[in-house]
Design an enzyme around this catalytic site. Structure first.
Site, PDB file in Angstrom:
ATOM      1  N   HIS A  10      -8.414  10.518  -5.087  1.00  0.00           N
ATOM      2  CA  HIS A  10      -8.389  10.686  -3.621  1.00  0.00           C
ATOM      3  C   HIS A  10      -8.790   9.387  -2.909  1.00  0.00           C
ATOM      4  O   HIS A  10      -9.292   9.413  -1.791  1.00  0.00           O
ATOM      5  CB  HIS A  10      -9.311  11.822  -3.159  1.00  0.00           C
ATOM      6  CG  HIS A  10      -9.161  13.073  -3.962  1.00  0.00           C
ATOM      7  ND1 HIS A  10      -8.249  14.060  -3.665  1.00  0.00           N
ATOM      8  CD2 HIS A  10      -9.794  13.480  -5.102  1.00  0.00           C
ATOM      9  CE1 HIS A  10      -8.327  15.030  -4.555  1.00  0.00           C
ATOM     10  NE2 HIS A  10      -9.252  14.699  -5.454  1.00  0.00           N
ATOM     11  N   SER A  40       0.309 -16.333   8.592  1.00  0.00           N
ATOM     12  CA  SER A  40       0.784 -15.782   9.849  1.00  0.00           C
ATOM     13  C   SER A  40       1.076 -16.939  10.792  1.00  0.00           C
ATOM     14  O   SER A  40       0.412 -17.969  10.753  1.00  0.00           O
ATOM     15  CB  SER A  40      -0.301 -14.880  10.435  1.00  0.00           C
ATOM     16  OG  SER A  40      -0.147 -14.774  11.831  1.00  0.00           O
ATOM     17  N   LYS A  72      -4.934 -15.748   8.068  1.00  0.00           N
ATOM     18  CA  LYS A  72      -4.249 -14.745   7.256  1.00  0.00           C
ATOM     19  C   LYS A  72      -3.640 -15.280   5.961  1.00  0.00           C
ATOM     20  O   LYS A  72      -3.094 -16.366   5.930  1.00  0.00           O
ATOM     21  CB  LYS A  72      -3.108 -14.108   8.083  1.00  0.00           C
ATOM     22  CG  LYS A  72      -3.568 -13.281   9.262  1.00  0.00           C
ATOM     23  CD  LYS A  72      -4.179 -11.953   8.843  1.00  0.00           C
ATOM     24  CE  LYS A  72      -3.143 -10.979   8.370  1.00  0.00           C
ATOM     25  NZ  LYS A  72      -2.486 -10.252   9.431  1.00  0.00           N
ATOM     26  N   GLU A 116       4.252  -6.204  -0.731  1.00  0.00           N
ATOM     27  CA  GLU A 116       4.692  -5.383   0.412  1.00  0.00           C
ATOM     28  C   GLU A 116       6.201  -5.212   0.410  1.00  0.00           C
ATOM     29  O   GLU A 116       6.723  -4.119   0.620  1.00  0.00           O
ATOM     30  CB  GLU A 116       4.266  -6.039   1.730  1.00  0.00           C
ATOM     31  CG  GLU A 116       2.776  -5.973   1.996  1.00  0.00           C
ATOM     32  CD  GLU A 116       2.431  -6.784   3.235  1.00  0.00           C
ATOM     33  OE1 GLU A 116       2.811  -6.380   4.339  1.00  0.00           O
ATOM     34  OE2 GLU A 116       1.784  -7.841   3.094  1.00  0.00           O
TER      35      GLU A 116
END
Ligand code: ARG
Length: 474
Positions: free
Chosen positions: A171, A292, A298, A305
């Site tokens: 979980h 970024s 970043k 992804e």
């Protein structure tokens, strides 16, 4: 693409816009031509199309339907065509609809009548079904090897981290400590099953449709076994209607590809999570990340992804192919031309993804301290304490309750179970002795799980070595 071929008056086939145009009184519009053509995407099957044609010609010559000279001319012409394609000199014509007609027309241009005899006892319907199978067989073999490399990369990293402890989750809550090596090898198992699935799919891909002709077979005394043998097929399709029309083998491949990507996607999800600065379990090599344009701090895990994102299209191709097939009466229908782009894209996506992942895993920097610190939070050894009490004769449900109370106390005090003093622990149960600390530590917890499939370092070492042996090409 639309350059007109040089015309020669004695060469009727080469001058026609369509192989079947004597039957037609008006040409199709440019839009319909574009709509119905597949040459834009099926030209990548040129190599296997020629391979299939050569095997067919060899068989026609062996039964005396074409002469040895015709066969020699076909071989020579095809050799030149392969060369033209390889060097980018081949002119692909939309007018000629697909890879099959483009190559056949060029063959006739080059060698004349012998080229026109090639299509004897054959149809584009069994031709295309053969091409797809030959093409897919190569892809399956390539992807199988990439899965092997990926499993090897996982096992190598696992072997370096048999003793690195991280929290295992259920979980997405800290559950029990596991070793990072064990976690990695979970994916090695998934990719092992993916490999088995491909091997199974390959059996059904590797059967020869040629000889089915358009749908009903052919009146020539063809030798299908000979063609099958030449092309390395394990056998022939036993029903001509089925041979030209079903694409279940491609659907099976797309299902296997979707599962590979699904496994990749789960792994990607974890890599993204582990890259989050609040988690910071790993660092991916810069070459798999981007920055970024606005936020200088970043470092985004773009590759995982995107892999997660590309899973969507591969899953989509599976559904598309199933849907393509479901409404088709026997035998061949032009619908089937729509089988290729999704199939090609599934294979391309899986191939690129696996190649990148094998490389990326090799470059993972593991932050063992962060993993360990996370495992120490969340009472990951609570189950071990319960098991300890069971071994002292406490029924498991009572032990569970006792440990729940201990956890609650720790929560209030802001400490871990292992940080409680012996007397404090004994307040929860008098049977607790000094040896309890051996099971309350992370190391004690993982070391105890040394059975097959367990997370203990010694077990993970064995499993990683087994996988390295299995994936070693020697
Ligand atoms: N381009 C076609 C395909 O991809 C080849 C077979 C066409 N056959 C036909 N009878 N129109 O399926």
């Amino acid at each position: 693409m639309e350059k007109k071929p040089p015309s020669s008056p004695q060469n009727q086939f080469a001058n026609k816009a369509h192989a079947w145009s004597a039957r037609f009184s008006e040409p199709v519009s440019d839009l319909v031509k574009r709509y119905t053509a597949s040459v834009g995407f099926d030209q990548r099957m040129a190599g296997v199309d020629i391979q299939g044609s050569l095997a067919h010609a060899d068989m026609l010559a062996s039964i005396g339907v074409i002469s040895a000279q015709d066969k020699a001319d076909i071989d020579k012409g095809m050799e030149q065509i392969l060369e033209e394609i390889a060097t980018g000199q081949f002119t692909w014509l939309l007018d000629l609809e697909d890879v099959h007609l483009n190559i056949e027309k060029r063959l006739v241009e080059l060698i004349g009548d012998a080229g026109k005899r090639l299509h004897t006892g054959r149809s584009r319907n069994d031709q295309v079904a053969t091409d797809i199978r030959l093409w897919l067989r190569i892809e399956i073999d390539t992807i199988t090897d990439l899965l092997r490399r990926l499993r090897r990369a996982l096992a190598q990293l696992a072997l370096e981290h048999t003793d690195t402890i991280m929290p295992g989750f259920t979980h997405l809550q800290v559950a029990q400590p596991v070793t990072f090596g064990h976690h990695l090898l979970a994916y090695a198992e998934m990719f092992a099953r993916d490999t088995e699935r491909l091997a199974d799919c390959r059996k059904r891909v590797n059967r020869l449709p040629l000889g089915a002709a358009a749908l009903a077979g052919t009146s020539y005394p063809i030798d299908r076994e000979r063609v099958a043998k030449t092309l390395g097929f394990d056998g022939v399709c036993r029903n001509s209607l089925d041979a030209v029309s079903d694409r279940d083998f491609a659907i099976e491949f797309c299902a296997a590809a979707a599962l590979i990507m699904t496994h990749i996607s789960r792994f990607s999800e974890e890599l993204v999570l582990w890259m989050n600065p609040r988690v910071a379990f790993i660092d991916l090599a810069d070459r798999f990340c981007t920055g970024s344009s606005i936020m200088p701090q970043k470092k985004n895990p773009d590759v995982p992804e995107l892999a997660r994102g590309k899973t969507a299209r591969v899953n989509g191709h599976l559904v598309a192919l199933l849907t393509l097939m479901k409404g088709q009466p026997l035998a061949y229908n032009k619908d089937n031309q729509e089988d290729k782009e999704g199939l090609f894209d599934s294979a391309d996506t899986v191939r690129d993804t696996l190649t990148i992942f094998a490389d990326m895993i090799g470059g993972i920097k593991v932050k063992a301290e962060a993993m360990r610190a996370a495992a120490l939070q969340g009472f990951a050894t609570a189950t071990d304490l319960a098991d300890y009490l069971v071994k002292k004769g406490v029924p498991f449900r009572d032990a569970h309750e006792t440990v729940a109370r201990a956890v609650r106390t720790c929560e209030e005090k802001g400490c871990d179970l292992a940080e409680l003093k012996l007397e404090e622990l004994q307040a929860f149960h008098p049977g607790i002795e000094r040896d309890v600390f051996a099971v309350l530590t992370l190391e004690g917890s993982v070391a105890a799980r040394k059975h097959i499939g367990g997370t203990a370092p010694e077990r993970v070492r064995l499993e990683a070595r087994r996988i390295l042996d299995e994936t070693d090409l020697g």
